[in-house]
Design an enzyme around this catalytic site. Structure first.
Site, PDB file in Angstrom:
ATOM      1  N   SER A 221       0.790  -1.234   0.000  1.00  0.00           N
ATOM      2  CA  SER A 221       0.000   0.000   0.000  1.00  0.00           C
ATOM      3  C   SER A 221       0.822   1.284   0.000  1.00  0.00           C
ATOM      4  O   SER A 221       0.260   2.367  -0.166  1.00  0.00           O
ATOM      5  CB  SER A 221      -0.958   0.014   1.197  1.00  0.00           C
TER       6      SER A 221
ATOM      7  N   LYS B  55       0.306   3.347  -3.017  1.00  0.00           N
ATOM      8  CA  LYS B  55      -0.866   4.228  -3.125  1.00  0.00           C
ATOM      9  C   LYS B  55      -0.475   5.706  -3.062  1.00  0.00           C
ATOM     10  O   LYS B  55      -1.168   6.556  -3.630  1.00  0.00           O
ATOM     11  CB  LYS B  55      -1.858   3.897  -2.010  1.00  0.00           C
TER      12      LYS B  55
ATOM     13  N   TYR C  69      -4.670   3.398   8.007  1.00  0.00           N
ATOM     14  CA  TYR C  69      -5.992   2.795   8.124  1.00  0.00           C
ATOM     15  C   TYR C  69      -6.637   3.180   9.457  1.00  0.00           C
ATOM     16  O   TYR C  69      -6.599   4.342   9.849  1.00  0.00           O
ATOM     17  CB  TYR C  69      -5.911   1.271   7.949  1.00  0.00           C
TER      18      TYR C  69
ATOM     19  N   VAL D 152       1.208  -3.722   3.897  1.00  0.00           N
ATOM     20  CA  VAL D 152       1.175  -5.013   4.597  1.00  0.00           C
ATOM     21  C   VAL D 152       2.415  -5.860   4.311  1.00  0.00           C
ATOM     22  O   VAL D 152       2.585  -6.926   4.896  1.00  0.00           O
ATOM     23  CB  VAL D 152      -0.113  -5.823   4.293  1.00  0.00           C
TER      24      VAL D 152
END
Length: 307
Positions: free
Chosen positions: A63, A66, A243, A261
């Protein structure tokens, strides 16, 4: 400040915690990674690097990618991106379908999975298919990291696609709300490929310099985005980069950052440096357990945070 001594101290202090995290075993290709690895690196504006541990071990950035795709999308679409995605913390797991349903297919922010899939869709609309989008994403990452060898791991990408039912569900749900323009399969495949990019902490800390310097690479002078856009990306990293543990990360570390992750975390110290840490063992929210501790120790020992 003696950054090398500080990194050495951190490596000693986090060692007892290396057995506590849990690797991302829901992605079979990542389940095999030795969780007791640790690397950390920082890059200053003149290109000087300091590192410790497994700082040159390649890993799946997941991620963290992103941040790079959101940068490209903001560059092309500007504030129009916010018609497709929000910029608020989700407070929910990164792959929640429930929130997306309630909010009519508009992902809460670009760093949860639905948001990043939506960003990938926007890039496909801009660059076109047949691998063009992935090529442009890789070109951008290689540029900001100043490392032409960077590529994605086909095995990891295929593994994610084979087990990507929830991400396909997120994409299909957005499609049902007319908030996804391209073919669902193609969007999700491209998304998994950029998540499967492999880098090490030295490359990642170098890659974050443009965000520490108002959108301009301080070493090459290349203008990647406007100061306003860099400010926005840093703000979303601070509030949404981890998150449903983003508030906790801001509380303990106090830097704009983004986790993956694969165990990596990048962070920005404005006007000073890019930071990256990697340790594959994750906490309950899917963020590197030791990586988070290491960054907290770094800001505590140096007094460098945005607060």
């Amino acid at each position: 400040m003696d950054y090398q001594a500080i990194l050495n101290d951190i490596a000693d202090e986090i060692r007892p915690f290396l057995k506590e995290g849990k690797v991302a075993d829901y992605i079979p290709a990542l389940a095999e990674v030795d969780p007791e690895q640790f690397g950390m690196a920082l890059t200053l504006f003149d290109g000087t690097q300091f590192s410790v541990g497994d700082a040159e071990t390649l890993f799946s950035i997941q991620s963290i990618s992103k941040v790079f795709t959101f940068t490209l999308a903001l560059n092309f679409y500007g504030t129009d991106m916010y018609k497709r995605i929000g910029r608020e913390p989700s407070g929910n797991p990164f792959n929640s379908l429930v929130q997306l349903e309630y909010e009519h297919g508009i992902p809460r922010n670009p760093f949860i999975n639905a948001g990043a899939i939506n960003v990938t869709d926007a890039l496909l609309s801009h660059y076109g298919d047949d691998g063009n989008t992935l090529h442009e994403v890789l070109t951008f990452i290689r540029s900001i990291a100043d490392e032409p060898s960077i590529d994605y791991n086909e095995t990891v990408a295929a593994s994610e696609m084979d087990h990507g039912f929830r991400n396909l569900a997120l994409a299909n749900l957005m499609k049902s709300f007319n908030n996804l323009d391209n073919d669902v399969q193609e969007v999700v495949e491209t998304y998994f490929k950029h998540c499967a990019v492999e880098m090490d902490t030295k490359m990642l800390s170098r890659a974050m310099l443009y965000l520490a310097n108002h959108g301009v690479d301080p070493i090459t002078g290349t203008v990647h985005i406007t100061p306003q856009q860099a400010k926005r990306i840093n703000a979303v990293m601070l509030t949404c980069g981890h998150y449903d543990a983003s508030g906790d990360f801001a509380f303990h570390v106090g830097l704009p950052g983004k986790s993956g992750v694969g165990g990596g975390i990048v962070a920005v110290i404005p006007k000073l440096m890019g930071l990256a840490v990697w340790s594959p063992g994750l906490n309950a929210q899917g963020n590197s357990l030791v990586g988070t501790k290491a960054l907290e120790l770094f800001t505590t020992k140096t007094g460098l945070s945005v607060f």
